[in-house]
Design an enzyme around this catalytic site. Structure first.
Site, PDB file in Angstrom:
ATOM      1  N   GLU A   1     -45.293 -25.082 -23.544  1.00  0.00           N
ATOM      2  CA  GLU A   1     -43.885 -24.871 -23.894  1.00  0.00           C
ATOM      3  C   GLU A   1     -43.396 -23.479 -23.502  1.00  0.00           C
ATOM      4  OE1 GLU A   1     -40.975 -24.933 -27.829  1.00  0.00           O
ATOM      5  OE2 GLU A   1     -42.730 -26.243 -27.751  1.00  0.00           O
TER       6      GLU A   1
ATOM      7  N   LYS B   1     -42.713 -26.435 -37.284  1.00  0.00           N
ATOM      8  CA  LYS B   1     -43.123 -26.763 -35.910  1.00  0.00           C
ATOM      9  C   LYS B   1     -43.209 -25.500 -35.073  1.00  0.00           C
ATOM     10  CE  LYS B   1     -42.458 -27.937 -31.435  1.00  0.00           C
ATOM     11  NZ  LYS B   1     -42.075 -27.060 -30.311  1.00  0.00           N
TER      12      LYS B   1
ATOM     13  N   ASP C   1     -60.044 -27.961 -33.385  1.00  0.00           N
ATOM     14  CA  ASP C   1     -59.381 -29.256 -33.490  1.00  0.00           C
ATOM     15  C   ASP C   1     -57.952 -29.078 -34.012  1.00  0.00           C
ATOM     16  OD1 ASP C   1     -58.527 -31.816 -34.044  1.00  0.00           O
ATOM     17  OD2 ASP C   1     -60.396 -32.452 -34.996  1.00  0.00           O
TER      18      ASP C   1
ATOM     19  N   HIS D   1     -34.713 -18.973 -24.886  1.00  0.00           N
ATOM     20  CA  HIS D   1     -35.483 -20.156 -24.516  1.00  0.00           C
ATOM     21  C   HIS D   1     -35.076 -20.674 -23.145  1.00  0.00           C
ATOM     22  CE1 HIS D   1     -37.844 -23.788 -25.155  1.00  0.00           C
ATOM     23  NE2 HIS D   1     -36.810 -24.482 -24.720  1.00  0.00           N
TER      24      HIS D   1
END
Length: 447
Positions: free
Chosen positions: A93, A287, A303, A401
């Site tokens: 991302e 998130k 993991d 962004h």
């Protein structure tokens, strides 16, 4: 132009796992990729030229056909408990690594990050069904509890040498939630190992001990002796394997764009408060935290699915999904921002000792213990959240962004190096959007 999916006359395949790698690829192309341009070339171009290294990757999972790459970046200047780190991050991302790096640089001049491991307890459970007198079961467990430890001595020997092992076994009555349902709720200390295999092996032995001892327990009726173990498995919910990371500074040092000092700090705290009470915002808020957490988890061979599941369960521990971070301004005018995360991580075993890039990432991080890695990961999550909230409460999230996303848009349209330079120069003074990038690229090309 791709063919209509109806033209595919695929049939079930037998023995696919026994095919050679070439046979697997040929089967895939024949059955699913006939109309995909250069399928064979694309699959092969991601193979490693080093045969031994490629064979190592092939054996990580089953039915391997190629490697799937993610960018591995470095976020420097993280001062954590007076030690300077450069943090490896594996993520696709745009802007994540840049945001983490900016936050690290900002807090570097303000004392850096502080972190502490609050607890390291991990959990596993034996889930079983019992039809009979509850008091008899409680007495049975009390009498035979020592057997569970004795029967796992061979399994725990090495772990006990490292200071770990089984810490507690408890009989839990869950019959109010589900008829006849009980469990052995067990806790473990696994030191620098994530410990999944260790915990699961102990739990499976517990289930055998439970069944065998029940069958020979004279106070049980024949029906009560027929304890049915449904499953024995660790839990990825580890609310007592907890780490806290924090930053603080006088509000006078918080100056960004048109927001300065106390005004910025108050708006920032309100943004966190909103994520504490509004689940729709909290999910996106968390998130963003996991952008930083997962990137370090991936880079260090841990993991991330287990971490994600446990973290989000922790965020909803009081019945409502909430922010993982907190912020406040104390009476002395000091801004405090912190995060509590449940993290079950390992620095030995698994990919940490197999994957060359994981070993390198661990070396960059000064070969941390599991506790030290917990701190680093929590700090990465906190830094990511600080950077996101700073943008949201000042310029808005899209400005930074989209400028980071500019490269992806240019690559999508095969921009040359000259075109990229010209577009980057243009968008230093203009807002980035997909349409404006395309229009500028057309103008450069005289279209």
């Amino acid at each position: 132009m791709y063919l209509n999916r109806d033209v595919f006359m695929t049939k079930p395949v037998n023995g696919f796992s026994k095919f050679t790698k070439e046979e697997k690829i040929n089967w895939l192309i024949t059955n699913y990729l006939q109309d995909f341009p250069n399928a064979s070339k694309i699959l092969r171009q991601y193979w490693n030229d080093d045969k031994e290294l490629q064979e190592l990757h092939d054996e990580f999972i089953e039915n391997t056909i190629t490697n799937y790459y993610l960018p591995l970046g470095i976020a420097p200047n993280f001062l954590i408990d007076d030690t300077l780190y450069a943090i490896p991050m594996a993520i696709e991302e745009s802007s994540v690594v840049a945001a983490a790096s900016n936050a690290a640089k900002f807090w570097l001049k303000r004392g850096g990050f502080k972190a502490e491991v609050i607890s390291t307890e991990k959990v596993g459970q034996v889930h079983f069904m019992y039809q009979g007198n509850k008091e008899k079961l409680k007495t049975f467990f009390k009498i035979h509890k020592k057997h569970f430890f004795d029967d796992t001595e061979a399994l725990t020997k090495n772990m006990r040498k490292r200071g770990g092992g089984i810490t507690h076994i408890e009989l839990v009555d869950k019959t109010e939630a589900l008829a006849n349902y009980f469990q052995l709720h067990c806790t473990f200390e696994t030191k620098d190992a994530m410990g999944a295999n260790f915990i699961n092996s102990c739990l499976e032995q517990f289930s055998k001990t439970l069944v065998e001892n029940a069958q020979h327990y004279s106070d049980f009726s024949s029906k009560e002796k027929q304890i049915e173990v449904v499953m024995s498995i660790l839990s990825n919910y580890v609310p007592n394997c907890l780490v806290r990371a924090s930053v603080s500074c006088p509000v006078s040092e918080l100056n960004f764009k048109d927001y300065k000092g106390k005004e910025f700090a108050e708006k920032f705290c309100q943004a966190v408060n909103i994520a504490q009470v509004e689940p729709y915002r909290a999910v996106t808020h968390n998130k963003g935290i996991m952008n930083g957490v997962d990137a370090v988890i991936l880079a260090t061979g841990n993991d991330f699915r287990a971490v994600e599941a446990g973290v989000h369960a922790y965020a909803a521990k009081d019945g409502q999904y909430r922010s993982l971070t907190d912020a406040e301004i104390d009476e002395d005018g000091i801004f405090h921002f912190w995060i509590d995360l449940p993290l079950a991580l390992g620095t030995v075993g698994g990919l940490t000792s197999l994957h060359p890039l994981v070993k390198m990432a661990m070396h960059v991080l000064k070969n941390p213990s599991a506790n030290e890695l917990m701190k680093i990961v929590a700090v990465a999550g906190l830094a990511q959240n600080f950077a996101a909230l700073k943008s949201l409460t000042t310029t808005g999230i899209q400005e930074g962004h989209m400028k980071m996303h500019l490269m992806n848009i240019m690559n999508q349209f095969d921009a040359t190096s000259i075109e990229k330079d010209q577009l980057i120069q243009y968008f230093t003074k203009h807002n980035v959007s997909h349409n404006t990038v395309v229009e500028q690229l057309k103008q450069l090309r005289g279209e």
